[in-house]
Write a protein that holds these residues in place. Sequence first.
Motif, PDB file in Angstrom:
ATOM      1  N   THR A 130       0.826  -1.175   0.123  1.00  0.00           N
ATOM      2  CA  THR A 130      -0.075   0.126   0.000  1.00  0.00           C
ATOM      3  C   THR A 130       0.861   1.271  -0.102  1.00  0.00           C
ATOM      4  OG1 THR A 130      -0.179   0.043   2.388  1.00  0.00           O
ATOM      5  CG2 THR A 130      -2.125  -1.142   1.316  1.00  0.00           C
ATOM      6  N   GLU A 131       2.045   1.237   0.612  1.00  0.00           N
ATOM      7  CA  GLU A 131       2.745   2.377   0.801  1.00  0.00           C
ATOM      8  C   GLU A 131       3.592   2.644  -0.671  1.00  0.00           C
ATOM      9  OE1 GLU A 131       5.218   1.097   3.894  1.00  0.00           O
ATOM     10  OE2 GLU A 131       3.999   1.710   5.507  1.00  0.00           O
ATOM     11  N   LEU A 132       4.095   1.372  -1.266  1.00  0.00           N
ATOM     12  CA  LEU A 132       4.494   1.702  -2.512  1.00  0.00           C
ATOM     13  C   LEU A 132       3.673   2.139  -3.629  1.00  0.00           C
ATOM     14  CD1 LEU A 132       6.571  -1.539  -2.556  1.00  0.00           C
ATOM     15  CD2 LEU A 132       7.651   0.879  -2.471  1.00  0.00           C
ATOM     16  N   THR A 133       2.510   1.697  -3.746  1.00  0.00           N
ATOM     17  CA  THR A 133       1.408   2.254  -4.708  1.00  0.00           C
ATOM     18  C   THR A 133       0.416   3.125  -4.468  1.00  0.00           C
ATOM     19  OG1 THR A 133      -0.205   0.549  -3.855  1.00  0.00           O
ATOM     20  CG2 THR A 133       1.322  -0.364  -5.389  1.00  0.00           C
ATOM     21  N   GLY A 134       0.251   3.536  -3.100  1.00  0.00           N
ATOM     22  CA  GLY A 134      -0.715   4.500  -2.720  1.00  0.00           C
ATOM     23  C   GLY A 134      -2.208   4.015  -2.609  1.00  0.00           C
ATOM     24  N   ALA A 135      -2.365   2.735  -2.757  1.00  0.00           N
ATOM     25  CA  ALA A 135      -3.596   2.091  -2.845  1.00  0.00           C
ATOM     26  C   ALA A 135      -3.976   2.038  -1.618  1.00  0.00           C
ATOM     27  CB  ALA A 135      -3.563   0.923  -3.681  1.00  0.00           C
ATOM     28  N   PRO A 136      -5.121   2.085  -1.160  1.00  0.00           N
ATOM     29  CA  PRO A 136      -5.451   1.860   0.301  1.00  0.00           C
ATOM     30  C   PRO A 136      -5.696   0.185   0.902  1.00  0.00           C
ATOM     31  CG  PRO A 136      -7.461   2.206  -0.992  1.00  0.00           C
ATOM     32  CD  PRO A 136      -6.359   2.408  -2.083  1.00  0.00           C
ATOM     33  N   TYR A 137      -5.670  -0.657  -0.202  1.00  0.00           N
ATOM     34  CA  TYR A 137      -6.063  -1.966   0.035  1.00  0.00           C
ATOM     35  C   TYR A 137      -5.048  -2.886  -0.597  1.00  0.00           C
ATOM     36  CZ  TYR A 137     -10.265  -0.404   1.916  1.00  0.00           C
ATOM     37  OH  TYR A 137     -11.225   0.473   2.745  1.00  0.00           O
ATOM     38  N   ALA A 138      -4.455  -3.865   0.139  1.00  0.00           N
ATOM     39  CA  ALA A 138      -3.642  -4.919  -0.515  1.00  0.00           C
ATOM     40  C   ALA A 138      -3.799  -6.254   0.374  1.00  0.00           C
ATOM     41  CB  ALA A 138      -1.983  -4.196  -0.260  1.00  0.00           C
ATOM     42  N   MET A 139      -3.624  -7.257  -0.732  1.00  0.00           N
ATOM     43  CA  MET A 139      -3.675  -8.595  -0.227  1.00  0.00           C
ATOM     44  C   MET A 139      -2.535  -9.498  -0.763  1.00  0.00           C
ATOM     45  SD  MET A 139      -6.662  -7.084  -1.214  1.00  0.00           S
ATOM     46  CE  MET A 139      -8.217  -6.710  -0.765  1.00  0.00           C
ATOM     47  N   VAL A 140      -2.182 -10.372   0.156  1.00  0.00           N
ATOM     48  CA  VAL A 140      -1.485 -11.654  -0.185  1.00  0.00           C
ATOM     49  C   VAL A 140      -2.630 -12.866  -0.412  1.00  0.00           C
ATOM     50  CG1 VAL A 140       0.647 -13.392   0.147  1.00  0.00           C
ATOM     51  CG2 VAL A 140       0.554 -10.855   0.601  1.00  0.00           C
ATOM     52  N   ASN A 141      -3.016 -13.075  -1.433  1.00  0.00           N
ATOM     53  CA  ASN A 141      -4.336 -14.042  -1.482  1.00  0.00           C
ATOM     54  C   ASN A 141      -3.987 -15.502  -2.032  1.00  0.00           C
ATOM     55  OD1 ASN A 141      -6.849 -14.815  -1.823  1.00  0.00           O
ATOM     56  ND2 ASN A 141      -6.982 -13.369  -3.822  1.00  0.00           N
ATOM     57  N   PHE A 142      -4.330 -16.319  -1.354  1.00  0.00           N
ATOM     58  CA  PHE A 142      -4.191 -17.927  -1.701  1.00  0.00           C
ATOM     59  C   PHE A 142      -5.462 -18.451  -2.184  1.00  0.00           C
ATOM     60  CE2 PHE A 142      -0.737 -16.959   0.945  1.00  0.00           C
ATOM     61  CZ  PHE A 142       0.354 -16.927   0.108  1.00  0.00           C
ATOM     62  N   ILE A 143      -5.898 -19.285  -3.216  1.00  0.00           N
ATOM     63  CA  ILE A 143      -7.178 -19.532  -3.705  1.00  0.00           C
ATOM     64  C   ILE A 143      -7.069 -20.994  -3.785  1.00  0.00           C
ATOM     65  CG2 ILE A 143      -8.607 -19.184  -5.773  1.00  0.00           C
ATOM     66  CD1 ILE A 143      -7.199 -16.654  -6.360  1.00  0.00           C
ATOM     67  N   ASP A 144      -8.417 -21.741  -3.221  1.00  0.00           N
ATOM     68  CA  ASP A 144      -8.662 -22.865  -3.277  1.00  0.00           C
ATOM     69  C   ASP A 144      -9.754 -23.168  -4.198  1.00  0.00           C
ATOM     70  OD1 ASP A 144     -10.719 -22.549  -1.908  1.00  0.00           O
ATOM     71  OD2 ASP A 144     -10.162 -23.151  -0.220  1.00  0.00           O
ATOM     72  N   GLU A 145     -10.438 -24.295  -4.427  1.00  0.00           N
ATOM     73  CA  GLU A 145     -11.609 -24.584  -5.341  1.00  0.00           C
ATOM     74  C   GLU A 145     -12.702 -23.694  -5.045  1.00  0.00           C
ATOM     75  OE1 GLU A 145     -10.200 -27.091  -3.373  1.00  0.00           O
ATOM     76  OE2 GLU A 145     -10.065 -28.722  -4.515  1.00  0.00           O
ATOM     77  N   ASP A 146     -12.799 -23.035  -3.717  1.00  0.00           N
ATOM     78  CA  ASP A 146     -14.210 -22.620  -3.552  1.00  0.00           C
ATOM     79  C   ASP A 146     -14.064 -21.219  -3.135  1.00  0.00           C
ATOM     80  OD1 ASP A 146     -15.719 -24.928  -3.765  1.00  0.00           O
ATOM     81  OD2 ASP A 146     -14.936 -25.617  -2.070  1.00  0.00           O
ATOM     82  N   ARG A 147     -12.680 -20.765  -2.571  1.00  0.00           N
ATOM     83  CA  ARG A 147     -12.669 -19.304  -1.950  1.00  0.00           C
ATOM     84  C   ARG A 147     -11.242 -18.871  -2.057  1.00  0.00           C
ATOM     85  NH1 ARG A 147     -11.053 -19.760   4.463  1.00  0.00           N
ATOM     86  NH2 ARG A 147      -9.234 -21.299   4.057  1.00  0.00           N
TER      87      ARG A 147
END
Length: 201
Positions: A47-64
């Motif tokens: 968020t600090e590097l891009t100026g965007a308010p939201y950032a995620m490290v996101n892992f994805i399975d079959e449903d979520r």
Amino acid sequence: MSMSENEFRLTITPDDPGAKERVERLRKLGIGDLPDPEFDSLAKELTELTGAPYAMVNFIDEDRQYFAGLAAPDATAGNQAVVGAGEAVEVGREMDRDHGYCPHVVVRGKALVLGDVCDYPRFAGNPVVDKIGIRSYLGAPLIDDDGNTLGTVCVVDTETHDWGRPGLDIIKGMAAKVMDRIRERNEAERDPYGGDNPLQG
């Protein structure tokens, strides 16, 4: 085919043939289903590097999707309502697999840059546009050494962004950084003596 059917085909989440292998890999690595302080810190850095308010490290399975790393304007990021939505919407660490743009990044295996999601019919109809108020997205895949796409790192905003080449370089750099951390953890777990195992040799 009617227009509505065509629009539906444009906006549905893509088929994900690698989901089963990805879930098995995530389980072996022991990541993707619990909050992770190190990933939270990397999301905050993003968020600090891009100026965007939201950032995620996101892992994805079959449903979520699961945000093991999450940064938001409020310290209580797990329940932060995204500004810009018509009504207050709680954004936790889990999201349906058909919401957002990270599943597209995982299937593509390439970064995705959306300065204004409404400019793209394929993405403008995504539920996060109306329900959460998302207008811009920047994400890159997390790909391990065997070619498995484990998830993504991404930033989102309720305003449009001209991410440009600098934004793309930042998001790809953070994806590489996250993968470095995952490799380091995996190596440490396999060799807890750090290469000086007295039981070896």
